[in-house]
Write an enzyme that holds these catalytic residues in place. Structure first.
Site, PDB file in Angstrom:
ATOM      1  N   CYS A   1      36.642 -43.066   2.327  1.00  0.00           N
ATOM      2  CA  CYS A   1      35.137 -42.679   2.434  1.00  0.00           C
ATOM      3  C   CYS A   1      35.745 -40.752   3.732  1.00  0.00           C
ATOM      4  CB  CYS A   1      34.305 -43.384   3.107  1.00  0.00           C
ATOM      5  SG  CYS A   1      34.345 -44.609   1.791  1.00  0.00           S
TER       6      CYS A   1
ATOM      7  N   HIS B   1      30.795 -42.166   9.491  1.00  0.00           N
ATOM      8  CA  HIS B   1      31.961 -42.521   8.769  1.00  0.00           C
ATOM      9  C   HIS B   1      32.813 -42.124   9.489  1.00  0.00           C
ATOM     10  CE1 HIS B   1      34.327 -45.917   6.295  1.00  0.00           C
ATOM     11  NE2 HIS B   1      34.267 -45.547   7.737  1.00  0.00           N
TER      12      HIS B   1
END
Length: 573
Positions: free
Chosen positions: A96, A152
């Site tokens: 990610c 994130h």
């Protein structure tokens, strides 16, 4: 010579179903769609900068889109891709944070210090503050910028938040994994908190709304309130289809015939996301943006096969440097494309979107030094050759070193125990431990017992630390040529040495106890002051007694803050 072992069924069974003979160039899967020659004429002239919608999905496998032969229903993605340009030589990162950081900065991980793992919720770490981000460059060019979805990229202090990194508005989660309805995220036993934010505030009032629907509705609201005469950039980073596997029941019902429960839920989430994209596209047309818009669709990494995803026929999965971890689903849909309805095999990497989109926006790149991305719009729109000839997948000096790697195996110029991967032209090199290396067929074969674990396993690679593949001829990475072509191995090792000389130190600080949601009102959010450094060690350990019955404690905290927020809002009214 490689020894292949199959669990659950034989190689002959696979061949009888046609899986190992899956044609990379099969027309029905990735080839050009027939079109009227007139449709390849020049598009409307760029009279003003285009509206840019960038859609990023989470953990969607390479196989998990209709036009790659999947049985998962994605009619919207299939149509948008068919009418635009499919990117079939498109690369992302295996997990990610790295993909998101490279999209936002246009730089490889080794040039931002984020080359190891992800940014974890309790780490005093975020996207380096000295980096000028993609939305900041678009703001300079006169764009209104908005983010919806998963960030994130760190949040330990306010300067790290999306609204401080170039976005005018933000609705989404700061961490990497939340419940789709409650927005809870637990970073280990007893370390749980709420994670849905509106701007820089906690969005307690949005709890209970399925995130895929919520994010699509927010995009619709943004478009409805903005003028199509002014350029807009919307970054839609869906949480879908990352775990937990949650979907409205009506979508799961469509896949009731799927024997594997995880695959069934995952398929439902993909189709739900596809409908959200349909609603966004509809809003672009309804509010007058579509004719001057560019829609980019990208996955962030390979699918997680343990959680319903499939990267078949590619090797590996999320978290690995095999093709199944780094080859992404990507396409561009726009009325402004000159040569529509085709498949592009131009080499494209996620870092390329930064210079490509800034150039489309007529922004200024002359003052941005050290970009690793290229402007690939001519390759996408006109079918020209890509300016990119190589991709550094990564060099991670902190990842567990391969047991059998050595400097000697690397011709004395590279320690092959170090995890690294690079592609140069048609060649791809991997060193160290590239990660889980099996080929896993689609998990929907209900006529085989234990279909989730039916896989083809390579059993002779355990003592290796160097692999070489001709990716053009062997996209499934079945034929290791490292022993036959030591000259190519040496050349690519030299490229790794070159890149490693430009790498900055890894940013991966220890977790800080002050990040515990108990100290932040029951929610994940910034905990360090603006004056604290990145290695800030302030705070205190959470009381051990608080770790007991944590879920109940979090519920009480959330209830308290919701009531408080309601009272404050009523007072304002």
């Amino acid at each position: 010579m490689a020894v292949y072992a199959l669990t659950g069924f034989s190689l002959v069974s696979l061949l009888s179903f046609g899986y190992l003979s899956w044609d990379w160039m099969k027309p029905s899967l990735v080839a050009d769609v027939a079109t009227d020659p007139m449709e390849k004429s020049l598009p409307p002239t760029f009279t003003r900068p285009p509206h840019i919608i960038f859609i990023l999905t989470d953990d969607q496998g390479y196989h998990d889109v209709g036009y790659h032969g999947s049985d998962i229903q994605t009619p919207t993605l299939d149509r948008l891709a068919a009418e635009g340009v499919k990117l079939e030589n498109y690369y992302i990162q295996p997990i990610c944070t790295p993909s998101r950081s490279q999209l936002i900065t246009g730089r490889y991980q080794i040039h931002t210090g984020l080359q190891h793992s992800i940014i974890r919720p309790r780490q005093p770490n975020c996207l380096p503050l000295d980096q000028v981000t993609l939305p900041q460059k678009l703001q300079e060019a006169g764009y209104s910028t908005h983010m919806v979805g998963k960030w994130h990229l760190g949040f330990y202090k306010k300067e790290c938040l999306p609204t401080r990194r170039g976005f005018d508005t933000f609705l989404g989660s700061l961490t990497g994994n939340v419940d789709y309805y409650t927005y809870d995220n637990c970073d280990g036993p007893g370390v749980c908190g709420y994670d849905l934010h509106e701007g820089e505030d906690v969005a307690w009032d949005q709890s209970g709304k399925y995130s895929t629907f919520l994010y699509a509705q927010r995009v619709n609201k943004i478009l409805a309130s903005h003028s199509p005469k002014e350029p807009i950039f919307i970054y839609v980073a869906f949480q879908a289809v990352h775990t937990p596997l949650q979907s409205p029941k009506e979508y799961i019902y469509r896949y009731r015939s799927m024997g594997n429960v995880a695959r069934r839920k995952y398929a439902a989430m993909v189709t739900c996301m596809d409908e959200a994209v349909k609603n966004i596209t509809w809003a672009l047309k309804k509010y007058g943006y579509y004719d001057n818009s560019v829609i980019v669709f990208s996955t962030d990494n390979g699918g997680q096969t343990f959680s319903g995803g499939s990267n078949w026929p590619l090797r590996g999965r999320k978290g690995t440097y095999w093709e199944g971890g780094v080859r992404g689903i990507g396409f561009v849909h726009s009325p402004l494309i000159k040569r529509k309805r085709r498949t592009s095999w131009a080499l494209v990497h996620i870092t390329d979107w930064y210079p490509t989109l800034v150039s489309l926006a007529r922004g200024n790149l002359s003052n941005v030094q050290g970009l690793d991305g290229y402007n690939v719009w001519p390759a996408i729109s006109e079918g020209k050759e890509s300016p990119r000839t190589e991709i550094l997948h990564n060099i991670d000096p902190l990842y567990n070193h391969a047991k059998y790697g050595s400097l000697e195996d690397g011709f004395g110029i590279w320690n092959t125990a170090v995890q690294a991967s690079i592609r140069v032209g048609e060649w791809k090199l991997l060193t160290g431990d590239p990660g889980y290396s099996d080929w896993i067929p689609p998990q929907t074969l209900t006529n085989f017992p234990g279909s989730w674990w039916n896989l083809e396993r390579l059993t002779d690679g355990l003592r290796k630390s160097v692999w070489l593949f001709n990716i053009t001829a062997d996209p499934y990475e079945r034929y290791d040529l490292s022993e036959q072509r030591p000259d190519v191995v040496r050349t690519l090792l030299m490229r790794l040495v070159h890149y490693n000389r430009t790498a900055i130190p890894v940013r991966y600080p220890a977790e800080n106890p002050r990040a515990h949601p108990d100290f932040n009102g029951g929610a994940w959010g910034p905990w360090a002051s603006e004056d604290d450094g990145e290695e800030w060690e302030g705070g205190r350990e959470p009381l051990k007694s608080r770790n007991k019955k944590k879920k109940c404690k979090i519920c009480k905290l959330r209830s308290f803050f919701r009531k408080l927020n309601t009272r404050l809002m009523s007072n304002r009214i």
